[in-house]
Design an enzyme around this catalytic site. Structure first.
Site, short mmCIF file in Angstrom:
data_model
loop_
_atom_site.label_atom_id
_atom_site.label_comp_id
_atom_site.label_asym_id
_atom_site.label_seq_id
_atom_site.Cartn_x
_atom_site.Cartn_y
_atom_site.Cartn_z
CE LYS A 1 3.67 13.61 3.07
NZ LYS A 1 2.49 13.72 2.36
CG ASN B 1 -10.61 7.48 5.13
OD1 ASN B 1 -11.24 7.77 3.91
ND2 ASN B 1 -10.33 8.12 5.87
CB SER C 1 -6.42 19.94 4.56
OG SER C 1 -6.10 18.95 5.21
P1 NAD Z 1 -6.14 2.66 4.67
O1 NAD Z 1 -4.85 2.22 5.86
O2 NAD Z 1 -7.45 3.17 5.51
O3 NAD Z 1 -6.44 1.74 3.79
C1 NAD Z 1 -5.69 0.92 2.82
C2 NAD Z 1 -6.66 -0.21 2.30
O4 NAD Z 1 -5.84 -0.95 1.38
C3 NAD Z 1 -6.68 -1.32 3.33
O5 NAD Z 1 -7.90 -1.86 3.16
C4 NAD Z 1 -5.70 -2.28 3.28
O6 NAD Z 1 -6.04 -3.74 3.63
C5 NAD Z 1 -5.56 -2.29 1.63
N1 NAD Z 1 -4.44 -2.80 1.27
C6 NAD Z 1 -2.99 -2.73 1.45
N2 NAD Z 1 -2.32 -3.42 0.72
C7 NAD Z 1 -3.06 -3.87 -0.20
C8 NAD Z 1 -2.91 -4.84 -1.39
N3 NAD Z 1 -1.44 -5.16 -1.63
N4 NAD Z 1 -3.84 -5.11 -2.08
C9 NAD Z 1 -5.05 -4.72 -1.90
N5 NAD Z 1 -5.21 -3.98 -0.74
C10 NAD Z 1 -4.41 -3.43 0.13
O7 NAD Z 1 -5.58 3.82 3.81
P2 NAD Z 1 -6.30 5.05 3.00
O8 NAD Z 1 -6.27 6.34 4.00
O9 NAD Z 1 -7.55 4.65 2.49
O10 NAD Z 1 -5.29 5.40 1.92
C11 NAD Z 1 -5.18 4.44 0.80
C12 NAD Z 1 -4.13 5.34 -0.30
O11 NAD Z 1 -4.80 6.59 -0.47
C13 NAD Z 1 -2.77 5.55 0.24
O12 NAD Z 1 -1.61 5.70 -0.64
C14 NAD Z 1 -2.96 7.19 0.83
O13 NAD Z 1 -1.62 7.66 0.92
C15 NAD Z 1 -3.89 7.64 -0.27
N6 NAD Z 1 -4.64 8.84 0.07
C16 NAD Z 1 -5.41 8.82 1.05
C17 NAD Z 1 -6.12 9.68 1.74
C18 NAD Z 1 -7.03 9.93 2.75
O14 NAD Z 1 -7.72 10.96 2.86
N7 NAD Z 1 -7.37 9.05 3.29
C19 NAD Z 1 -5.69 11.23 0.96
C20 NAD Z 1 -4.71 11.13 -0.13
C21 NAD Z 1 -3.92 10.08 -0.64
#
Ligand code: NAD
Length: 402
Positions: free
Chosen positions: A96, A209, A336
């Site tokens: 990381k 996402n 990835s």
């Molecule tokens: P993102 O920023 O695209 O989406 C996050 C969403 O959560 C947004 O819609 C935001 O409005 C919402 N949000 C934030 N706080 C909130 C709350 N208190 N209550 C309800 N909704 C809330 O992020 P993402 O890429 O979708 O990632 C989301 C989670 O998944 C993170 O923990 C990230 O580390 C994890 N993750 C994502 C990926 C990926 O490929 N995108 C991979 C592994 C882990």
């Protein structure tokens, strides 16, 4: 995430595996901890790149830009990547990186300068066979593109496999964009087949996402997604939401709550009487304060660390099954891996081949965790850690280090 929490989880796993002090020490050792100060327009920023264990392969893990970045956090996340990559069966160790910065305070040109400075400070430890970064919190494919460019300028040749999550034109992979949700959806369906159920209700916290794509797959698969939410609030329809329409409303108004449906708060969404609760927003959403109010019998963690360890104990005690992040969101790092293999070999893979590969890998990983969970009567998170730790130790033994 603090390193102390990691050591307590690890101790529990080591006790189950009856490991001695030598193995415990190997698991807590770090291969490389590198700290630098980056200078951009006269300001200095603390930066880190840490590799935990690399017995299975090169370090793999994202780079985050956040004001809370510190050595303890980066170490914890690197350790956690070792576990996740090992469980996924990938030829990767855990790594990381991070910069202590609030990217919202910087202009785009300054973020580019910072990203290039990061690569100049750490280029010696990066490489497709040593340590391979990727995007994380507040870093994206554009930043990965700048980082690759800086790295290739220093090395004087093309090396696209040194970083993943790149723009498609520089060797990135379209498939990777929603591979996290694709993998999570496989885990969800595998759990359904264990339950022998075909019709279930789902609530999804977070509509970014991970959350949106999961909801889309579930809706298209004929499952009822009755509630979704984002940071501005949630919506509920007991007959099921039309996810494409919700997405349209979100794109137009930047919030799901503008879609025509009953408004609910995020707290209410978490406590809905649904079969599956999908956590796809952020960490620490189910805690000791609300764990007892959760009615869903199944929780899928697409976000990283959405259930605290105290909540985990409460949920396990009342029979709620948590499909842990290291299993449920591993589709992202598998995506990835596909990108990295494509870059290393020069192959261009067909989308349906990657689709099948991901599905097979996720199914196998689910099965291993589920079997151990039922056989040893331990929660699925502990089972996942046990499997991951065993694979790392096996690699250490094969190298003659144990
Ligand atoms: P993102 O920023 O695209 O989406 C996050 C969403 O959560 C947004 O819609 C935001 O409005 C919402 N949000 C934030 N706080 C909130 C709350 N208190 N209550 C309800 N909704 C809330 O992020 P993402 O890429 O979708 O990632 C989301 C989670 O998944 C993170 O923990 C990230 O580390 C994890 N993750 C994502 C990926 C990926 O490929 N995108 C991979 C592994 C882990």
């Amino acid at each position: 995430m603090v390193f102390e929490n990691i050591t307590s989880t690890l101790n529990k796993v080591c006790d189950i595996l009856e490991l001695g002090q030598v193995e415990r020490k190997v698991l807590l050792d770090f291969k490389r901890i590198k700290r630098e100060k980056l200078e951009v327009e006269g300001k200095k920023y603390e930066a880190f790149r840490i590799v935990h264990n690399d017995s299975l392969g090169p370090g793999k893990g994202g780079i985050r830009y956040h004001p809370n970045v510190c050595e303890d956090e980066v170490k914890s996340l690197a350790f956690w990547m070792s576990i996740k990559n090992s469980l996924a069966g990938l030829p990767y160790g855990g790594a990381k990186g991070g910069v202590k910065v609030n990217p919202k305070d910087l202009l785009k040109e300054q973020i580019e300068k910072l990203s290039r400075a990061y690569v100049r400070a750490f280029h010696e430890v990066f490489g497709e066979d040593t340590d391979v970064p990727a995007p994380d919190v507040y870093t994206d494919s554009e930043i990965m593109g700048w980082m690759l460019d800086e790295y290739e300028k220093i090395k004087g040749e093309h090396r696209p496999g040194m970083i993943t999550g790149k723009p498609l034109v520089l060797g990135g992979l379209e498939f990777r964009k929603d591979s996290t949700s694709k993998g999570g959806y496989v885990v969800f369906r595998e759990m359904l087949s264990k339950l022998g159920k075909k019709k279930v209700t789902i609530a999804v916290q977070g509509f970014g996402n991970a959350g949106y794509n999961f909801a889309k797959f579930a809706d298209r698969g004929g499952f009822k997604v009755v509630a979704v939410s984002d940071s501005k609030g949630g919506i509920y329809n007991k007959s099921g939401l039309d996810i494409d329409k919700v997405k349209e409303a979100k794109d137009k108004t930047r919030s799901v709550s503008k879609h025509e449906a009953k408004k609910i708060t995020n707290e209410e969404l978490l406590e809905l009487n649904v079969d599956f609760l999908v956590l796809a927003a952020m960490e620490n959403q189910v805690t000791k304060d609300n764990a007892n109010k959760i009615k869903a019998k199944h929780i899928l963690e697409l976000a990283n660390g959405p259930v605290t360890s105290e909540a985990d104990r409460i949920l396990h005690g009342k029979g709620t099954k948590v499909m842990p992040d290291i299993l449920a969101n591993a589709g992202g790092v598998i995506g990835s891996y596909f990108e990295w293999v494509q870059n290393k070999t020069g192959n261009i893979f067909e989308e349906d081949y990657l689709e099948k590969r991901l599905e097979k890998m996720m199914k196998e990983n689910f099965q291993k965790v589920y079997d151990l969970h039922t056989r040893k009567k331990i929660d699925m998170r502990t089972a996942a850690y046990v499997i991951a730790v065993q694979r790392i130790l096996e690699a250490e033994k094969a190298r003659g280090n144990l």
